[in-house]
Write a protein that holds these residues in place. Structure first.
Motif, PDB file in Angstrom:
ATOM      1  N   UNK A  89      -2.948  11.754  -2.007  1.00 26.25           N
ATOM      2  CA  UNK A  89      -3.850  12.838  -2.828  1.00 26.25           C
ATOM      3  C   UNK A  89      -4.573  13.366  -2.005  1.00 26.25           C
ATOM      4  N   UNK A  90      -4.561  14.802  -1.785  1.00 26.86           N
ATOM      5  CA  UNK A  90      -5.404  15.847  -1.226  1.00 26.86           C
ATOM      6  C   UNK A  90      -6.491  16.042  -2.358  1.00 26.86           C
ATOM      7  N   UNK A  91      -7.903  15.981  -1.893  1.00 30.15           N
ATOM      8  CA  UNK A  91      -8.701  16.383  -2.781  1.00 30.15           C
ATOM      9  C   UNK A  91      -9.292  17.634  -2.016  1.00 30.15           C
ATOM     10  N   UNK A  92      -9.008  18.742  -2.578  1.00 37.65           N
ATOM     11  CA  UNK A  92      -9.500  20.063  -1.837  1.00 37.65           C
ATOM     12  C   UNK A  92     -10.288  20.630  -2.843  1.00 37.65           C
ATOM     13  N   UNK A  93     -10.778  22.059  -2.589  1.00 43.65           N
ATOM     14  CA  UNK A  93     -11.639  22.607  -3.413  1.00 43.65           C
ATOM     15  C   UNK A  93     -11.113  24.227  -3.410  1.00 43.65           C
ATOM     16  N   UNK A  94     -11.827  25.074  -4.336  1.00 46.43           N
ATOM     17  CA  UNK A  94     -11.190  26.223  -4.691  1.00 46.43           C
ATOM     18  C   UNK A  94     -11.182  27.002  -3.323  1.00 46.43           C
ATOM     19  N   UNK A  95     -12.362  26.773  -2.692  1.00 47.90           N
ATOM     20  CA  UNK A  95     -12.378  27.591  -1.421  1.00 47.90           C
ATOM     21  C   UNK A  95     -11.554  27.282  -0.316  1.00 47.90           C
ATOM     22  N   UNK A  96     -11.154  25.862  -0.643  1.00 46.68           N
ATOM     23  CA  UNK A  96      -9.717  25.448   0.294  1.00 46.68           C
ATOM     24  C   UNK A  96      -8.487  25.498  -0.010  1.00 46.68           C
ATOM     25  N   UNK A  97      -8.143  26.489  -0.848  1.00 47.27           N
ATOM     26  CA  UNK A  97      -6.804  26.661  -1.326  1.00 47.27           C
ATOM     27  C   UNK A  97      -5.722  26.814  -0.387  1.00 47.27           C
ATOM     28  N   UNK A  98      -6.031  27.405   0.949  1.00 49.09           N
ATOM     29  CA  UNK A  98      -5.489  27.549   1.754  1.00 49.09           C
ATOM     30  C   UNK A  98      -4.584  26.592   2.283  1.00 49.09           C
ATOM     31  N   UNK A  99      -5.045  25.280   1.934  1.00 47.64           N
ATOM     32  CA  UNK A  99      -4.461  23.845   2.551  1.00 47.64           C
ATOM     33  C   UNK A  99      -3.359  23.805   1.505  1.00 47.64           C
ATOM     34  N   UNK A 100      -3.461  24.174   0.147  1.00 47.28           N
ATOM     35  CA  UNK A 100      -2.330  24.154  -0.722  1.00 47.28           C
ATOM     36  C   UNK A 100      -1.082  24.955  -0.289  1.00 47.28           C
ATOM     37  N   UNK A 101      -1.496  26.212  -0.150  1.00 45.81           N
ATOM     38  CA  UNK A 101      -0.677  27.459   0.442  1.00 45.81           C
ATOM     39  C   UNK A 101       0.129  26.927   1.773  1.00 45.81           C
ATOM     40  N   UNK A 102      -0.388  26.183   2.407  1.00 46.96           N
ATOM     41  CA  UNK A 102       0.078  25.869   3.692  1.00 46.96           C
ATOM     42  C   UNK A 102       1.505  25.169   3.341  1.00 46.96           C
ATOM     43  N   UNK A 143       6.545  16.714   3.239  1.00 49.41           N
ATOM     44  CA  UNK A 143       5.052  16.277   2.850  1.00 49.41           C
ATOM     45  C   UNK A 143       4.843  17.031   1.346  1.00 49.41           C
ATOM     46  N   UNK A 144       5.257  18.177   1.363  1.00 50.07           N
ATOM     47  CA  UNK A 144       4.817  18.589   0.068  1.00 50.07           C
ATOM     48  C   UNK A 144       5.292  17.977  -1.127  1.00 50.07           C
ATOM     49  N   UNK A 145       6.491  17.281  -0.988  1.00 49.33           N
ATOM     50  CA  UNK A 145       6.884  16.315  -2.073  1.00 49.33           C
ATOM     51  C   UNK A 145       6.096  15.215  -2.183  1.00 49.33           C
ATOM     52  N   UNK A 146       5.498  14.612  -1.239  1.00 49.14           N
ATOM     53  CA  UNK A 146       4.486  13.483  -1.246  1.00 49.14           C
ATOM     54  C   UNK A 146       2.881  14.020  -1.907  1.00 49.14           C
ATOM     55  N   UNK A 147       2.513  15.189  -1.677  1.00 49.42           N
ATOM     56  CA  UNK A 147       1.343  15.575  -2.059  1.00 49.42           C
ATOM     57  C   UNK A 147       0.836  15.826  -3.286  1.00 49.42           C
ATOM     58  N   UNK A 205       0.878  -1.308   0.069  1.00 43.78           N
ATOM     59  CA  UNK A 205       0.038   0.204  -0.108  1.00 43.78           C
ATOM     60  C   UNK A 205       0.802   1.447   0.024  1.00 43.78           C
ATOM     61  N   UNK A 206       0.882   1.911  -1.042  1.00 44.77           N
ATOM     62  CA  UNK A 206       1.829   3.212  -1.338  1.00 44.77           C
ATOM     63  C   UNK A 206       0.966   4.391  -1.371  1.00 44.77           C
ATOM     64  N   UNK A 207      -0.056   4.270  -1.689  1.00 46.52           N
ATOM     65  CA  UNK A 207      -0.817   5.565  -2.067  1.00 46.52           C
ATOM     66  C   UNK A 207      -2.065   5.721  -0.920  1.00 46.52           C
ATOM     67  N   UNK A 208      -2.101   7.088  -0.525  1.00 42.94           N
ATOM     68  CA  UNK A 208      -3.277   7.270   0.214  1.00 42.94           C
ATOM     69  C   UNK A 208      -4.075   8.370  -0.227  1.00 42.94           C
ATOM     70  N   UNK A 209      -5.433   8.449  -0.168  1.00 36.54           N
ATOM     71  CA  UNK A 209      -6.416   9.674  -0.392  1.00 36.54           C
ATOM     72  C   UNK A 209      -6.863  10.094   0.735  1.00 36.54           C
ATOM     73  N   UNK A 210      -6.823  11.486   0.815  1.00 38.43           N
ATOM     74  CA  UNK A 210      -7.526  12.275   1.956  1.00 38.43           C
ATOM     75  C   UNK A 210      -8.533  13.141   1.432  1.00 38.43           C
ATOM     76  N   UNK A 211      -9.777  13.263   1.501  1.00 35.02           N
ATOM     77  CA  UNK A 211     -10.631  14.088   1.169  1.00 35.02           C
ATOM     78  C   UNK A 211     -10.812  15.417   2.190  1.00 35.02           C
ATOM     79  N   UNK A 212     -10.393  16.605   1.437  1.00 31.76           N
ATOM     80  CA  UNK A 212     -10.213  17.495   2.417  1.00 31.76           C
ATOM     81  C   UNK A 212     -11.528  18.818   1.766  1.00 31.76           C
TER      82      UNK A 212
END
Ligand code: G1P
Length: 271
Positions: free
Chosen positions: A52-65, A94-98, A2-9
């Motif tokens: 794999x992070x599932x985000x939305x346009x409203x939650x760009x702050x997560x990417x910015x972090x 973590x950035x390299x992994x996401x 198991x090498x990949x994880x999905x996290x819905x955000x």
């Protein structure tokens, strides 16, 4: 493996309003650390290589972090603070992994997971719901061990108060494997008390087969007009796929409600 994880955000986090009116709930600090970092630590420690992070346009702050490099570099040059350097290194790791994927309309966990389809390479992947923190024991790691032994899907399970079954996905058991693991006969999303087959709930850790995407593609809306991962899991079980329920050893903390969020900080500060 198991090498990949999905996290819905991409969820709106209405249960944590007003905090979530301007902020992503997954970045809210729990004892000084964003909630999502506990989930990332769990993944990393369990041997996950790509997230794999599932985000939305409203939650760009997560990417910015994770993409605030010039700010950090400036601060490190100016302050030469060891703590900032350590934290920045962790963010970089973590950035390299996401990888980021978008779900702009929140239509349920099933729909969110479907958005990650093109990134999933192996036969099985890990799914973590970030509202569910499990402390003291790495639940994902324990589940990956079970997967390696049985080569089938695994879901985290916990007994809940019968009165609350309509808040969870609920299992019925086919047969017991040992004290903590069992084969699942059926699963139903948020049943009412009368139709609930048990009080064993799904907690947000799943090892799922890639083929679930073929079910998610056609999955109709279920409870609360949302597309549920549980409903596609049910289809796979009916087709004969093996699913194991695992009663995990760690302590469960529900960070999705205000009371649960406050309690999480208290519990984690005791560790
Ligand atoms: C989701 C799942 C549910 C599971 C729960 C665990 O529900 O749909 O089956 O029991 O997570 O937290 P949600 O919390 O999104 O309502």
């Amino acid at each position: 493996m198991i090498r990949q994880a999905i996290i819905p955000l991409a969820g709106l986090g209405t249960r944590l309003l007003p905090l979530t009116s301007v902020f992503a709930k997954e970045l809210l600090p729990i004892n000084g650390k964003p909630g999502v970092e506990y989930i990332l630590d769990e993944c990393f420690d369990a041997g996950i290589k790509e997230i794999i992070f599932i985000i939305s346009k409203k939650k760009q702050i997560i990417k910015k972090y994770f993409y605030n490099d010039s700010f950090f570099k400036k601060m490190i040059r100016k302050k030469k603070d060891k703590r900032i350097i350590i934290e920045y290194k962790k963010i970089l790791k973590y950035k390299k992994m996401i990888k980021f994927v978008y779900q702009n309309k929140p239509m349920g966990t099933g729909d969110a997971v479907y958005k990650a389809k093109k990134f999933i390479k192996d036969k099985y992947f890990l799914l973590l719901l970030p509202d569910d923190l499990i402390i003291n024991k790495n639940c994902s790691k324990a589940m990956i061990k079970i997967f390696k032994r049985n080569n089938c899907s695994v879901m985290a399970s916990m007994k809940v108060n019968k009165k609350t079954v309509n808040r969870w996905g609920i299992f019925s058991i086919k047969s017991k494997i040992n004290i903590s693991d069992f084969y699942i006969k059926d699963v139903i999303e948020k049943p009412d008390i009368k139709s609930a087959p048990s009080n064993r709930a799904i907690i947000g850790r799943y090892i799922l087969p890639k083929k679930i995407f073929t079910k998610l593609k056609h999955q109709k809306k279920g409870k609360g007009e949302e597309i549920h991962i549980t409903d596609s899991i049910r289809k796979l079980i009916y087709e004969g796929d093996k699913f194991i329920g695992h009663n995990f050893d760690g302590k469960y903390l529900d960070c999705g409600t205000m009371q649960g969020y406050i309690n999480s900080s208290l519990e984690i500060s005791k560790i």
